[in-house]
Design a protein around this motif. Structure first.
Motif, PDB file in Angstrom:
ATOM      1  N   THR A 254      -0.972   2.567  -5.153  1.00 29.34           N
ATOM      2  CA  THR A 254      -1.730   2.065  -5.001  1.00 29.34           C
ATOM      3  C   THR A 254      -2.291   2.375  -3.148  1.00 29.34           C
TER       4      THR A 254
ATOM      5  N   GLU B 172     -12.796   0.617  -2.317  1.00 28.99           N
ATOM      6  CA  GLU B 172     -11.654  -0.737  -1.902  1.00 28.99           C
ATOM      7  C   GLU B 172     -11.267  -0.348  -0.577  1.00 28.99           C
TER       8      GLU B 172
ATOM      9  N   ARG C 298      -6.075  -5.624  -7.444  1.00 29.67           N
ATOM     10  CA  ARG C 298      -5.562  -4.444  -7.667  1.00 29.67           C
ATOM     11  C   ARG C 298      -4.227  -4.842  -8.396  1.00 29.67           C
TER      12      ARG C 298
ATOM     13  N   VAL D  70       1.278  -1.034   0.019  1.00 29.82           N
ATOM     14  CA  VAL D  70      -0.241   0.277  -0.354  1.00 29.82           C
ATOM     15  C   VAL D  70       0.651   1.429  -0.432  1.00 29.82           C
TER      16      VAL D  70
ATOM     17  N   PRO E  24      -5.798   2.762  -1.992  1.00 29.14           N
ATOM     18  CA  PRO E  24      -6.771   1.884  -1.926  1.00 29.14           C
ATOM     19  C   PRO E  24      -7.893   3.426  -2.178  1.00 29.14           C
TER      20      PRO E  24
ATOM     21  N   TRP F 219      -8.963  -3.816  -3.851  1.00 23.72           N
ATOM     22  CA  TRP F 219      -7.454  -3.518  -3.643  1.00 23.72           C
ATOM     23  C   TRP F 219      -6.711  -5.066  -3.727  1.00 23.72           C
TER      24      TRP F 219
END
Length: 361
Positions: free
Chosen positions: A341, A347, A357, A335, A343, A354
């Motif tokens: 990245t 998400e 993805r 993240v 969310p 997430w």
């Protein structure tokens, strides 16, 4: 350490012309009050305890998250309510400077300028004064580089909670420190995060309009949207209704980012602290009930959007816990790879989306 707001050489010109910071300080101080009385021995004990528990909290958070502080170790500043208020008024000045520069350049001074400044100063002072009675700890994003690693703890508020609920002092203080240290690690370990947050907030602030005619137009449009059921605003606050499409997009982006940061802080304090601190579940449950106060305090919370933010941060903690349970902390840490990245708002409530993805599975 920067001097208190109100010193003439500390005032930024545009923000000074936009709001009366002296009025903000006076009203905020009056509303906050001094808080519970502490003896000299109790104040010294608070300083000693936080000097001891902050390094321990940082060690626990580092071990649990795999992050780094990226510079100097975290260090505490145990404040009075007045000191916290002054520090946060400086933060408000920094936050408002871009919009202030635009407004005071576009609109020459007029007969109502003094009234406008006092009204805005009073509103800011009222907000900070209310929060000054409740906040326990804070990582200040607006501190200068020389103060890297500084974390605020409001001594009277912490002591007041401990007295009211009979909490063991050292355990409670370590638990609070874990949350604030987690924020320090987020910004210390992720080089792009601080400039990204600043860009997002500046971009949003630069779109704000204080023109009365535009405000009336947007109020009319908002009423139409509510009646037609075209917008879900209840979890976002009434201010969301006054935004245009681009402002709403940016506002949602800010909200999902804050949900992640606060949710991650809550996750660290509750999970990393559970093995090292007695009473974590009691602390968590009691403070949750404290936030859900009733009566006049509840009305104030709704007016400033505090209750909506609590729900938002709970959702962020659930997102972090769900992802870590599914893929582990190491893969959750994807993240922090970059702004892309983080969310999305959708998400946050659908962690599996997430994970898929960003390839964290």
């Amino acid at each position: 350490m920067a001097r208190a707001i109100g010193d003439s050489d500390e005032m930024t010109f545009a923000a000074d012309r936009l709001a009366d910071w002296g009025a903000a300080r006076q009203i905020g101080s009056r509303l906050a009050g001094p808080g519970p009385t502490l003896s000299a021995v109790q104040r010294a004990r608070l300083r000693e305890d936080f000097a001891d528990v902050v390094p321990e909290a940082e060690r626990l958070a580092l071990e649990h998250t795999g992050m780094t502080h990226g510079g100097y170790p975290s260090r505490p500043w145990v404040m009075s309510r007045s000191e916290w208020l002054r520090a946060n008024l400086r933060g408000f000045q920094t936050l408002l400077e871009p919009i202030a520069a635009r407004i005071v350049t576009a609109k020459p001074d007029s007969a109502v300028t003094s009234v406008r400044r006092k009204v805005l100063g009073a509103e800011i002072g009222s907000l900070v004064g209310y929060l000054g009675r409740r906040v326990l700890g804070q990582y200040d994003l607006f501190l200068p580089p020389d103060d890297d690693g500084m974390i605020y703890f409001v001594g009277p508020n912490i002591a007041g909670v401990e007295r009211r609920y009979g909490f063991p002092e050292r355990d409670f203080r370590l638990w609070i420190a874990l949350h604030e240290v987690a924020h320090r690690l987020q910004f210390g370990s992720v080089p792009w995060l601080r400039p990204h947050v600043s860009r997002v907030i500046d971009a949003y602030m630069s779109t704000l309009e204080l023109d009365a005619r535009e405000l009336v137009r947007r109020l009319g449009r908002a009423m139409e949207e509510v009646r037609a059921g075209r917008v879900e605003w209840r979890g976002l606050g009434w201010l969301f209704l006054l935004m245009d499409a681009e402002q709403r997009r940016m506002f949602r982006e800010i909200q999902s980012l804050m949900a992640l940061l606060e949710g991650h802080g809550n996750f660290v304090m509750n999970v990393a602290g559970r093995d090292a601190i007695r009473g974590v579940d009691t602390f968590r449950r009691t403070l949750r009930e404290r936030r859900r106060s009733s009566g006049p305090d509840r009305l104030v919370q709704r007016a400033i959007g505090f209750d909506a933010k609590v729900r938002q941060y709970d959702a962020g903690e659930w997102f972090v816990a769900s992802v870590v349970q599914e893929v582990g902390m190491e893969r959750f840490n994807r993240v922090w790879l970059g702004p892309e990245t983080i969310p999305t708002p959708e998400e946050i409530s659908r962690p599996q989306d997430w994970i898929a993805r960003v390839g964290a599975a």
